[in-house]
Scaffold this motif. Structure first.
Motif, short mmCIF file in Angstrom:
data_model
loop_
_atom_site.label_atom_id
_atom_site.label_comp_id
_atom_site.label_asym_id
_atom_site.label_seq_id
_atom_site.Cartn_x
_atom_site.Cartn_y
_atom_site.Cartn_z
N ALA A 148 -45.28 4.56 8.00
CA ALA A 148 -45.97 4.57 6.71
C ALA A 148 -45.83 5.88 5.96
O ALA A 148 -45.73 5.91 4.74
CB ALA A 148 -47.44 4.23 6.92
N THR A 149 -45.80 7.01 6.68
CA THR A 149 -45.87 8.32 6.04
C THR A 149 -45.33 9.39 6.98
O THR A 149 -45.32 9.20 8.20
CB THR A 149 -47.34 8.65 5.64
OG1 THR A 149 -47.42 10.00 5.18
CG2 THR A 149 -48.30 8.47 6.81
N PHE A 150 -44.90 10.54 6.40
CA PHE A 150 -44.53 11.68 7.23
C PHE A 150 -45.76 12.37 7.82
O PHE A 150 -45.65 13.13 8.78
CB PHE A 150 -43.74 12.71 6.40
CG PHE A 150 -42.28 12.37 6.23
CD1 PHE A 150 -41.42 12.36 7.31
CD2 PHE A 150 -41.76 12.08 4.99
CE1 PHE A 150 -40.08 12.05 7.16
CE2 PHE A 150 -40.42 11.77 4.82
CZ PHE A 150 -39.57 11.76 5.91
N GLU A 151 -46.92 12.14 7.21
CA GLU A 151 -48.13 12.78 7.72
C GLU A 151 -48.39 12.32 9.15
O GLU A 151 -48.13 11.17 9.50
CB GLU A 151 -49.34 12.43 6.84
CG GLU A 151 -49.20 12.81 5.39
CD GLU A 151 -49.07 14.31 5.17
OE1 GLU A 151 -49.70 15.08 5.91
OE2 GLU A 151 -48.33 14.72 4.25
N THR A 152 -48.96 13.22 9.95
CA THR A 152 -49.30 12.85 11.32
C THR A 152 -50.80 12.96 11.57
O THR A 152 -51.30 12.50 12.60
CB THR A 152 -48.55 13.72 12.35
OG1 THR A 152 -48.79 15.09 12.01
CG2 THR A 152 -47.06 13.45 12.30
N GLU A 153 -51.51 13.58 10.63
CA GLU A 153 -52.97 13.70 10.74
C GLU A 153 -53.60 13.28 9.41
O GLU A 153 -53.01 13.53 8.35
CB GLU A 153 -53.37 15.18 10.99
CG GLU A 153 -52.82 15.78 12.26
CD GLU A 153 -53.37 15.12 13.52
OE1 GLU A 153 -54.47 14.52 13.43
OE2 GLU A 153 -52.71 15.19 14.56
N THR A 154 -54.77 12.69 9.46
CA THR A 154 -55.48 12.43 8.21
C THR A 154 -56.09 13.74 7.71
O THR A 154 -56.55 14.56 8.51
CB THR A 154 -56.61 11.40 8.40
OG1 THR A 154 -57.47 11.85 9.44
CG2 THR A 154 -56.05 10.04 8.75
N PRO A 155 -56.07 13.95 6.40
CA PRO A 155 -56.66 15.18 5.85
C PRO A 155 -58.17 15.07 5.83
O PRO A 155 -58.73 13.98 5.95
CB PRO A 155 -56.10 15.20 4.43
CG PRO A 155 -55.93 13.75 4.08
CD PRO A 155 -55.57 13.05 5.36
N GLY A 156 -58.84 16.21 5.65
CA GLY A 156 -60.27 16.18 5.32
C GLY A 156 -60.44 15.73 3.87
O GLY A 156 -59.47 15.73 3.09
#
Lengths: 164, 164
Positions: free
Chosen positions: B29-37
């Motif tokens: 889904a995304t390159f992100e690996t953590e959800t942001p605050g």
């Protein structure tokens, strides 16, 4: 024409700005209609990989990079700006600067250079392709300049040595 | 499934974050690996056009927009984020949210929506194309996720009612 490429110095800014102005005036280089001042330009471009081309001591072209995203995963993706003085066009300045920029960018750990070019700007498209850029596709009427909606071709050069 | 789309409220954030987490966990889904605050998420997305889809009062999906550039000429060009709860996939939630997002974005004066999608994410590509997105082209090995370099398809939807 004897061209040397060196890092951009603060004292080059006025020449850089004038060459940028000439590029804006062609109507086929950028959506920008005014040159920025040094502070705005300095903030929007990477500190690394700021180059000028000189001939007989005069600045005849420049190149620099801007980040495309603040996301960590895109830290190695940068957008190219490259301008050649009107009086020095057609003499290979762009190619010398672009080749130097590619080398510098790879030294700085950048894996993708991208260029957004108006389809009418045939010379820039040919220059980019001659240095390993590939056309990704066409953005339709993505922005407006002097009241006219313009398409933009997106090109990229993926490094074979960085990010492998 | 009865789906209602409403504005995202602060009290929706935990559900939004959980659905985002499920998206990250798919690996496609995304390159992100953590959800942001919340603060980081809030800063990186437009205030307008933040939507949630609800079914039986539960948040089952969300969509929001991020600016792609700080340049004035690209003020009407934004990137879509859209996530559907794992347990609610395949039931048309994505399409309902995306259609609402398109309407909201046009009301907000946005002329180009773009989406960056991993080529493996066939469901999202089909969804975007069903709502008028067109494939611009393929970015090669644009970023790295869990040690693997990934291509990204760039899609865009150019409004026919805004920026004409």
């Amino acid at each position: 024409m004897n061209i040397t490429v060196t890092p951009m110095k603060p004292e080059d800014w006025e020449a850089v700005r004038l060459i940028y102005r000439e590029g804006i005036d062609t109507g086929n280089s950028t959506f920008e209609t005014e040159t920025p001042d040094w502070e705005a330009w300095n903030k929007s471009h990477l500190r690394e990989c700021r180059l000028v081309a000189r001939s007989d001591g005069q600045v005849v072209g420049w190149a620099a990079l801007s980040p495309v995203s603040s996301r960590c995963s895109y830290v190695g993706v940068a957008e190219v700006s490259l301008y050649v003085r009107v009086s020095a066009r057609g003499q290979g300045v762009g190619k010398v600067v672009l080749q130097a920029l590619i080398e510098e960018s790879e030294r700085a750990g950048i894996w993708t250079l991208q260029g957004g070019v108006f389809p009418e700007n045939v010379a820039s498209i040919a220059l980019l392709k001659s240095c390993g850029f590939r056309e990704i596709g066409r953005r339709e009427r993505i922005g407006q300049i002097n009241g006219v909606w313009r398409d933009v071709l997106l090109l990229e050069r993926r490094s074979n040595t960085v990010g492998v």
